[in-house]
Design a protein around this motif. Structure first.
Motif, PDB file in Angstrom:
ATOM      1  N   TRP A 263     -73.570 -62.983  27.417  1.00  0.00           N
ATOM      2  CA  TRP A 263     -73.081 -62.593  29.372  1.00  0.00           C
ATOM      3  C   TRP A 263     -71.304 -63.073  29.419  1.00  0.00           C
ATOM      4  CZ3 TRP A 263     -77.119 -66.412  28.592  1.00  0.00           C
ATOM      5  CH2 TRP A 263     -76.686 -67.341  28.536  1.00  0.00           C
ATOM      6  N   TYR A 264     -71.019 -62.384  30.506  1.00  0.00           N
ATOM      7  CA  TYR A 264     -69.712 -62.415  30.321  1.00  0.00           C
ATOM      8  C   TYR A 264     -70.380 -62.551  32.329  1.00  0.00           C
ATOM      9  CZ  TYR A 264     -68.155 -57.517  31.424  1.00  0.00           C
ATOM     10  OH  TYR A 264     -68.361 -56.779  31.293  1.00  0.00           O
ATOM     11  N   HIS A 265     -68.049 -63.201  32.720  1.00  0.00           N
ATOM     12  CA  HIS A 265     -67.957 -62.945  34.010  1.00  0.00           C
ATOM     13  C   HIS A 265     -66.849 -63.651  35.009  1.00  0.00           C
ATOM     14  CE1 HIS A 265     -69.798 -67.476  35.663  1.00  0.00           C
ATOM     15  NE2 HIS A 265     -69.522 -67.436  34.506  1.00  0.00           N
ATOM     16  N   ALA A 266     -65.986 -63.507  35.489  1.00  0.00           N
ATOM     17  CA  ALA A 266     -64.971 -63.974  36.644  1.00  0.00           C
ATOM     18  C   ALA A 266     -66.034 -65.106  37.224  1.00  0.00           C
ATOM     19  CB  ALA A 266     -64.582 -62.678  37.569  1.00  0.00           C
ATOM     20  N   TYR A 267     -64.717 -66.214  37.032  1.00  0.00           N
ATOM     21  CA  TYR A 267     -65.312 -67.488  37.959  1.00  0.00           C
ATOM     22  C   TYR A 267     -64.598 -68.232  38.607  1.00  0.00           C
ATOM     23  CZ  TYR A 267     -67.901 -71.503  38.868  1.00  0.00           C
ATOM     24  OH  TYR A 267     -68.126 -73.452  38.750  1.00  0.00           O
ATOM     25  N   ASP A 268     -64.304 -68.706  39.277  1.00  0.00           N
ATOM     26  CA  ASP A 268     -63.604 -69.075  39.991  1.00  0.00           C
ATOM     27  C   ASP A 268     -61.591 -69.293  40.300  1.00  0.00           C
ATOM     28  OD1 ASP A 268     -62.837 -71.635  41.497  1.00  0.00           O
ATOM     29  OD2 ASP A 268     -63.292 -72.955  40.673  1.00  0.00           O
ATOM     30  N   GLY A 269     -61.458 -68.095  39.577  1.00  0.00           N
ATOM     31  CA  GLY A 269     -60.476 -67.292  39.161  1.00  0.00           C
ATOM     32  C   GLY A 269     -59.932 -67.306  37.910  1.00  0.00           C
ATOM     33  N   GLY A 270     -60.782 -67.908  36.963  1.00  0.00           N
ATOM     34  CA  GLY A 270     -60.469 -67.456  35.252  1.00  0.00           C
ATOM     35  C   GLY A 270     -61.469 -65.832  34.670  1.00  0.00           C
TER      36      GLY A 270
END
Length: 257
Positions: free
Chosen positions: A210-217
């Motif tokens: 899976w993937y995601h955007a997290y805390d700016g990255g």
């Protein structure tokens, strides 16, 4: 004059070669051997070096956590190759957090998904997106592509026969996780495990990448990759590079930055 002209040509040739050798982005791979994952690196390291040559990026390989004592900003992506977050101590954890908040990318592979002891670094567990529960014995199963638009799925078939450890996870810790690959639990026995342990599977929805955007990255996670022989498989390497390319650049899809 002739000698001067020859020296000039040599200099220009060297400068041209240096410019050509400069990769499109820089990647740090951290592969710290541990109890259950140590022999994989003999195969994985030359494959990542070959990957860097083929795709034109600069690769730094580390057997320990020392790079997290320095400046991480030159790297477009950090690959935690079977390297969990508990390998980082003290200020090293702060360095990784600052790197991600500045827009850096992290790719976590297999053992990197397991943090021990649970709850010791909540930020990292949310970076991964899910916490590990258990896994049955290594078995062959069918992997399904759930998001064919993501680069880590470009090089694998829609239904992929694969042999691995099928990690089970608790519920997501953060919203917005986008499943790329899942495993069909009807194609293996989720309860096949060692005496004294119990595994029951996750049911119909069992993500393995899976993937995601997290805390700016940007973060890409794949649970695949337990045995060394898998690093000789072209489909698996395509899966890894697709994920790495997106992690480093955000390219290939319209993804949150």
């Amino acid at each position: 004059m002739k000698r001067f002209f020859l020296l000039t040509l040599i200099l220009l040739s060297c400068l041209s070669a240096a410019a050509f050798a400069q990769g499109q982005f820089k990647v740090l791979v951290v592969a710290i051997p541990n109890r259950y994952h140590h022999d994989y690196a003999v195969v994985a390291k030359p494959q990542f070096e070959r990957m860097a040559q083929v795709h034109g990026f600069d690769l730094t390989w580390s057997w320990n956590s020392a790079p997290f004592d320095g400046d991480l900003s030159p790297y477009a992506a950090i690959v935690l190759l079977n390297t969990p977050g508990d390998e980082l101590k003290g200020v090293q954890r702060g360095k990784l957090e600052a790197y991600v908040r500045a827009g850096g990318g992290v790719m976590a592979v297999h053992r990197a998904l397991i943090f021990n002891p649970p709850g010791d670094w909540p930020w990292f567990e949310k970076l991964i997106g899910r916490t590990f529960r258990i896994h049955p014995m290594v078995q062959t199963a069918t992997v399904r592509v759930e998001d064919a638009s993501f680069p880590a799925a470009f090089g694998v078939p829609a239904r992929w026969i694969w042999t691995d450890e099928w990690y089970e996870f608790h519920d997501p810790l953060v919203p917005g996780l986008r499943t790329v690959l899942s495993v069909d639990e009807s194609s293996y026995d989720p309860t096949r495990i060692w005496p004294g342990q119990t595994a029951r599977g996750m049911g119909k929805e069992h993500p393995v990448a899976w993937y995601h955007a997290y805390d700016g990255g940007r973060v890409f996670v794949t649970a695949l990759g337990h045995t060394p022989a898998l690093y000789d498989d072209p489909s698996y390497l395509a899966h890894l590079y697709g994920g790495l390319w997106w992690t480093a650049t955000g390219k290939g899809i319209d993804a949150p930055r």
